[in-house]
Design an enzyme around this catalytic site. Structure first.
Site, PDB file in Angstrom:
ATOM      1  N   ALA A 123       0.873  -1.182   0.000  1.00 24.02           N
ATOM      2  CA  ALA A 123       0.000   0.000   0.000  1.00 24.02           C
ATOM      3  C   ALA A 123       0.904   1.224   0.000  1.00 24.02           C
ATOM      4  CB  ALA A 123      -0.926  -0.010   1.221  1.00 24.02           C
ATOM      5  N   ALA A 125       1.311   4.437  -1.894  1.00 27.89           N
ATOM      6  CA  ALA A 125       1.172   5.884  -2.089  1.00 27.89           C
ATOM      7  C   ALA A 125       1.054   6.596  -0.733  1.00 27.89           C
ATOM      8  CB  ALA A 125      -0.043   6.186  -2.960  1.00 27.89           C
ATOM      9  N   SER A 128       6.375   7.646   0.710  1.00 30.65           N
ATOM     10  CA  SER A 128       7.416   7.902   1.708  1.00 30.65           C
ATOM     11  C   SER A 128       8.205   6.639   2.036  1.00 30.65           C
ATOM     12  CB  SER A 128       6.801   8.501   2.976  1.00 30.65           C
ATOM     13  OG  SER A 128       5.832   7.633   3.529  1.00 30.65           O
ATOM     14  N   LYS A 129       7.490   5.545   2.279  1.00 28.32           N
ATOM     15  CA  LYS A 129       8.178   4.307   2.655  1.00 28.32           C
ATOM     16  C   LYS A 129       8.767   3.605   1.428  1.00 28.32           C
ATOM     17  CE  LYS A 129       4.940   4.006   6.481  1.00 28.32           C
ATOM     18  NZ  LYS A 129       4.197   5.199   5.979  1.00 28.32           N
ATOM     19  N   ASP A 174      -6.064  -4.172  -5.837  1.00 30.89           N
ATOM     20  CA  ASP A 174      -6.462  -4.494  -4.479  1.00 30.89           C
ATOM     21  C   ASP A 174      -5.418  -5.506  -3.993  1.00 30.89           C
ATOM     22  OD1 ASP A 174      -7.540  -5.806  -2.219  1.00 30.89           O
ATOM     23  OD2 ASP A 174      -9.587  -5.395  -2.864  1.00 30.89           O
ATOM     24  N   CYS A 245      -1.046   3.816  11.075  1.00 31.00           N
ATOM     25  CA  CYS A 245      -0.927   5.096  11.789  1.00 31.00           C
ATOM     26  C   CYS A 245      -2.158   5.282  12.670  1.00 31.00           C
ATOM     27  CB  CYS A 245      -0.745   6.259  10.820  1.00 31.00           C
ATOM     28  SG  CYS A 245      -2.055   6.428   9.579  1.00 31.00           S
TER      29      CYS A 245
END
Length: 480
Positions: A123, A125, A128-129, A174, A245
């Site tokens: 996942a 977008a 950053s990761k 997905d 998060c």
């Protein structure tokens, strides 16, 4: 201050019920109401940490190290008249604006792991990761970055290109398909799962406006499916990092326990208390990191690391793939490309890449994922190196038109035939305008640089350099 941050009463009750006894609800609420500290991660594909520290000092940026990521820093600036995202250093990919807690999952992923060969970010977008993993891989091996929302793939692609990454492939699925489509394929997997976002209230005071207990249950059911898919796609002996998060146990500990209950002895939880100094302050009995915002003055976050001890039986699926429109380049064309790229821009084709063709387009694919062609449908693979030009009768006419993303990934600012721009010229460049450097006129395509970084590809036309910045990257106001 975010004193008006929205914290539903049911949410506060849930936190109070599950928060460890040594932590305080008053401290939790106070932390949620404080503005979030700004943080960045140095992109070591473009610049070393030491080099970036010199740049930051020259710009009067005050950097404080983030304990769990050696490339990460909290940042304070005396002059904030220009948004951090509009600074030259950000536009040229020297750093990524990333919340400090968000750097934890990749640190956990890399801990104790040998060099990564084939990685899945389920996942991905906005990136950053993904960009953190690619930098740690030093553009070697291959990284598949998947994003479910088609509208977010474009943002992901832009960030990958800005950071000079060429070992990454983008997909748009997905992520529940990976377990059946590519069983036991990946060395390591990051599942930074979609979640209720409870930990982000310091960044967005309205983050929980639509929060309710029923939605947590629905999200957790999706997370169950995703973590099962990830576990099936993981090689025996490989590791999976699950992160969110958010703060509730339903989306965190209980998702990991669901995996353990489903696959029993094939699942081993790897404790993370050693990951950095004071990590034990956020450690759960299972060895996970459950970061409440008051512990490290950060966003709330959850990180678990899981090892797959032996094979599992993946679900049976039927997959249909369209025709793959690329073909490998013949050795004659590859040699031609190598010669002209070196002669015109002084660049080399990475040994970790393969040259593939589609019509007049030339692409570099990461060699470590070529074996997956025919197994998965890709949105984008590697980088577009060039477009072949129509044959010309002119002597020494170029055969290829090089691409912006290629020089951003392959270019170095210290190459002899580059053009170094002044601050004023660089500002004009990022605004999409041609520049007239105080230099003897050159010929052909040329890399332009500013502040120790390649910022684009231009072409000499008389005594000016024609701007080759892609339209979507042009910034028209409030630049550095």
């Amino acid at each position: 201050m975010h004193s008006n941050v929205h914290l539903p009463s049911d949410f506060l009750a849930l936190v109070e019920e599950t928060m460890p006894s040594h932590l305080s609800m008053d401290d939790f609420i106070a932390a949620c109401q404080r503005p979030l500290r700004r943080s960045i991660r140095v992109n070591t594909l473009k610049v070393s940490i030491d080099e970036f520290l010199v740049i930051a000092q020259e710009k009067c940026w005050d950097l404080s190290p983030i304990p769990w990521c050696k490339e990460g820093f909290w940042i304070e600036r005396e002059d904030e008249s220009v948004p951090l995202g509009n600074t030259a250093e950000h536009l040229s990919g020297l750093f990524y604006i990333q919340e400090a807690s968000s750097m934890l999952p990749v640190t956990a992923l890399l801990d104790g792991h040998p060099p990564l060969e084939l990685v899945l970010d389920m996942a991905a977008a906005p990136g950053s990761k993904t960009t953190q993993i690619a930098a740690a891989m030093n553009n070697q091996g291959a990284l598949i970055a998947n994003e479910y929302a088609a509208s977010r793939v474009k943002v992901l692609s832009a960030n990958v290109q800005r950071c000079g990454i060429h070992n990454t492939t983008l997909t748009n699925f997905d992520a529940r398909v990976f377990g059946g489509w590519l069983p036991e394929t990946f060395d390591t997997i990051l599942l930074d799962a979609p979640c209720s976002g409870e930990g982000t209230v310091r960044k967005d005071a309205d983050a929980m406006s639509n929060w309710d207990l029923a939605s947590i249950h629905d999200i957790a059911m999706t997370q169950y499916d995703l973590i099962e898919s990830a576990f099936h796609a993981l090689k025996p002996g490989g590791t999976l990092v699950y992160s969110t998060c958010t703060l509730n146990h339903q989306e965190n500990q209980q998702v990991c326990m669901h995996l353990k209950n489903t696959f029993a002895d094939a699942v081993e939880f790897l404790p993370l208390g050693h990951l950095f100094t004071d990590a034990d302050k956020a450690l759960t009995p299972e060895g996970f990191l459950h970061v409440y915002p008051q512990i490290f003055d950060s966003e709330g976050f959850f990180v678990a690391k899981i090892k797959k001890l032996f094979s599992t039986t993946p679900p049976e699926v039927n997959k249909r793939l369209g025709k793959f429109p690329f073909k490998p380049a013949e050795s004659k064309i590859i040699q031609q490309l190598i010669h002209e790229l070196k002669a015109s821009l002084g660049l080399d084709i990475p040994t970790s890449s393969q040259v593939w063709l589609r019509d007049n387009e030339v692409w570099l694919f990461p060699s470590a994922m070529v074996h997956l062609i025919g197994e998965l449908r890709f949105s984008r693979i590697g980088i577009k190196l060039a477009e072949a030009l129509k044959p010309s009768n002119k002597k020494n006419a170029p055969l290829y038109r090089w691409q912006h993303e290629a020089v951003m990934a392959l270019g170095q600012s210290n190459q002899a035939n580059n053009v170094q721009l002044t601050l004023e010229e660089a500002r004009e460049w990022f605004m999409g305008r041609d520049v007239r450097p105080n230099l003897p006129a050159g010929k052909g395509e040329v890399m332009v640089c500013y502040s120790g970084a390649v910022i684009g590809l231009g072409k000499w036309v008389g005594n000016r350099i024609k701007n080759g910045l892609p339209r979507e990257l042009v910034r028209d106001k409030n630049l550095f």
